[in-house]
Design an enzyme around this catalytic site. Structure first.
Site, PDB file in Angstrom:
ATOM      1  N   SER A 197      -9.811  -0.471   7.171  1.00  0.00           N
ATOM      2  CA  SER A 197      -9.207  -0.278   5.846  1.00  0.00           C
ATOM      3  C   SER A 197      -8.534  -1.503   5.253  1.00  0.00           C
ATOM      4  O   SER A 197      -8.149  -1.479   4.084  1.00  0.00           O
ATOM      5  CB  SER A 197      -8.194   0.866   5.892  1.00  0.00           C
ATOM      6  OG  SER A 197      -8.865   2.101   5.870  1.00  0.00           O
ATOM      7  N   LYS A 231       0.854  -1.206   0.000  1.00  0.00           N
ATOM      8  CA  LYS A 231       0.000   0.000   0.000  1.00  0.00           C
ATOM      9  C   LYS A 231       0.882   1.244   0.000  1.00  0.00           C
ATOM     10  O   LYS A 231       1.881   1.305   0.737  1.00  0.00           O
ATOM     11  CB  LYS A 231      -0.897  -0.032   1.240  1.00  0.00           C
ATOM     12  CG  LYS A 231      -1.906   1.122   1.312  1.00  0.00           C
ATOM     13  CD  LYS A 231      -2.797   0.981   2.547  1.00  0.00           C
ATOM     14  CE  LYS A 231      -3.837   2.090   2.624  1.00  0.00           C
ATOM     15  NZ  LYS A 231      -4.682   1.971   3.826  1.00  0.00           N
ATOM     16  N   SER A 291      -9.739   1.823   3.030  1.00  0.00           N
ATOM     17  CA  SER A 291      -8.865   2.562   2.151  1.00  0.00           C
ATOM     18  C   SER A 291      -7.876   1.697   1.364  1.00  0.00           C
ATOM     19  O   SER A 291      -7.413   2.127   0.310  1.00  0.00           O
ATOM     20  CB  SER A 291      -8.081   3.598   2.949  1.00  0.00           C
ATOM     21  OG  SER A 291      -7.197   2.976   3.850  1.00  0.00           O
TER      22      SER A 291
END
Lengths: 482, 96
Positions: free
Chosen positions: A175, A76, A151
């Protein structure tokens, strides 16, 4: 497309020469290219990944390879990887290049994982749909008109669409778990402090947790074992021994006692999601697992508590983006204070500004006690709900999200509605408890449904053990993105 | 409670963000909508509850307070919008 079920099988095929690591990496790169419309990656390092594959193949041949040799991992875009862009999907950091490795990244490298690229996400991890990204939204591989969740949307997409073996995500209020649910993969938020936050760009420092996402529990367990553990660069990382999670999940889960928190099955839960979770619980019961109802009476206060505390922490953490030492600086002749203001106003997106405003308010003189202080007390009440439940049962089973993946654009103009999607993930985040998403089938439209297993602090082994049983006997990861 | 437009402007000032008039009104509406939602915490009477700032307590281990090298200076300055070989360059901080 991958000719193996999980990493241990891949490793066997690599060792026997039946699988070429270079060809495997090339196949991932080709697939990333083929599925560009998913917008899963913010950057891909094709040449480096192939070079790494050659280097790791030699190490496998001479017996010096690490535990994750040849595991292809996507990271990420909020975790630092030295000499690579680290944008947090924000215009503020569009030119930022990391100058050191985050501890979880460093530990993956030390075990010879191949870091293939950086994944799309909501700006500074603020969002639940991946629509708040300066790179545009990632798309759900099962239905590209829908969000992948957020997210860590890009990480979930990369795993679901077979663009990597494993992805790292970061979870502040859901997330990792929610996008894993929407994309039909496993995603673990470890106990707060289990994995070092060194090199993770801060959103809400008393919540942020780094964790692995994969198509099977075994790879989640394997990756967790590598990234977990004390780190002297993060004073909040726990000095608690790291068990062998792979060994732990091979143990029988049938003797466990499971609680269903009744507040997670109240109004607002989609009927098909409810049926899938209740069906899974029933299937467990038939296997001899004891299931009881428990209560977590402060669940309904979790979202309000979470949004006050995390925005307060974020407003403080994001004060560092002043355009002086790194990040965007507004062009033109201005005073120092005006440069701060112009740089921040240009650099931050809509949702980030919204949260900074709320957090600044919650911490401001005259309102601190009524908002921030009260939320800190409510946080303890939420944690006590879990402590009480774990005196009665070993683990909790609940939905990961109230619905399946929703259409792109549907909630973006209604922030409160978007926040309410976090109803089942924020409580464990407030309490610091580990939680994993387990795919358990699909709704009538074919969209994945996610079940969440929540455990007491540092009981990742229990959480993953039950996830494995559910995956094998009830649900199992979908591969409809194929 | 509801925040006024003036309070919204003051919060923006504290947060070092600028908004034009329309946007400021939108920010005010945003804040008020969320503040209305979080009022549900008033149903709790947590006067005798200790605030919790870290969910997992007392698991860390302090390290020895020893000075060690951190980043080389060229790495530290690598992402600076403006710098010479040893310093960040910023707009003037003190006006005389």
């Amino acid at each position: 497309m991958t000719p193996y079920r999980d990493y241990s099988e891949k490793r066997r095929l690599l060792a026997s020469g039946e699988l070429s690591l270079v060809e495997n990496v090339e196949a991932f790169l080709a697939r990333i290219e083929e599925r560009r419309s998913l917008n899963a990656f913010t950057s891909v390092f094709a040449d480096e990944a192939i070079e790494e594959a050659k280097r790791v193949e030699k190490k496998i041949a001479d017996g010096s390879a690490g535990k994750l040799a040849g595991m292809v991992v996507a990271v990420k875009d909020v975790l630092a990887e030295r000499s690579r862009p680290n944008t947090c999907c924000s215009k503020t950091l569009e030119d930022f290049v990391a100058v050191y490795d985050a501890t979880p990244v460093k530990r993956l490298r030390e075990e010879d994982a191949i870091l293939i690229g950086r994944t799309n996400c909501d700006e500074f991890s603020m969002g639940g749909s991946n629509e708040n990204s300066a790179f545009g939204p990632a798309r759900n591989p099962i239905d590209e008109t829908r969000v992948p969740g957020g997210s860590s949307g890009g990480s979930a997409v990369a795993v679901a669409a077979n663009l990597c073996d494993v992805a790292l995500g970061a979870d502040t209020g859901g997330s990792i778990r929610q996008p894993a649910a929407y994309c039909g993969v496993y995603g673990l938020k470890p106990t707060y402090s289990r994995v070092s936050r060194y090199g993770l760009v801060a959103f809400a420092s008393s919540f942020d947790s780094v964790g692995p996402m994969a198509k099977n529990v075994e790879d989640v367990a394997l990756a967790l074992g590598v990234i977990a553990g004390y780190d002297e660069n993060d004073a909040t990382s726990a000095d608690v021994p790291v068990p062998d999670y792979v060994e732990a999940i091979s143990q029988d889960a049938k003797g466990l006692k499971i609680g269903l928190p009744k507040e997670y099955f109240a109004e607002g839960l989609n009927a098909e999601v409810r049926a899938a979770i209740e069906g899974a619980a029933k299937a467990l019961e038939e296997l001899g697992v004891e299931i009881v109802e428990v209560s977590a009476p402060h669940t309904d206060y979790a979202i309000a508590t979470y949004y006050l505390l995390t925005t307060a922490e974020a407003s403080s953490n994001l004060a560092r983006y002043d355009g002086m030492r790194y990040g965007r600086r507004a062009k033109g002749e201005r005073s120092l204070a005006e440069t701060y203001r112009a740089s921040r106003t240009e650099g931050f997106g809509e949702e980030v500004k919204r949260r900074i405003m709320l957090g600044t308010f919650a911490l401001s003189a005259g309102y601190y006690d009524a908002y921030y202080g009260k939320a800190q007390k409510a946080r303890r009440l939420v944690r006590e709900d879990f402590k009480r439940a774990f005196k009665k049962v070993d683990l909790l089973v609940a939905p990961s999200a109230p619905t399946t993946a929703f259409p792109l654009g549907e909630k973006i103009d209604d922030p409160l509605e978007m926040y309410l999607q976090d109803v089942y993930t924020t409580p464990a985040s407030l309490a610091g408890c580990p939680g994993v998403n387990v795919p358990v089938g699909a709704d009538a439209a074919g969209l994945p449904i996610g079940l969440q297993v929540i455990g007491d602090h540092f009981d990742e082994a229990g959480v993953l053990r039950l996830a494995k049983l559910i995956g094998e006997r009830v649900g199992g990861a979908r591969s409809s993105a194929e | 409670m509801k925040v006024t437009l003036e309070q919204t402007a003051y919060i923006a000032e504290l947060a070092r963000l600028s908004f034009d008039d329309d946007e400021l009104r939108r920010r005010q509406d945003d804040l008020n909508r969320i503040l209305e939602y979080v009022e549900k915490l008033d149903e709790l009477q947590p006067d005798d509850v200790e605030p919790l700032s870290h969910p997992v307590e007392n698991t860390g281990r302090p390290r020895a307070d020893v000075v060690a090298s951190s980043l080389p200076i060229e790495d530290t300055l690598r992402n600076a919008p403006d710098a010479d070989d040893r310093h960040f360059k910023t707009p003037k901080a003190i006006s005389v």
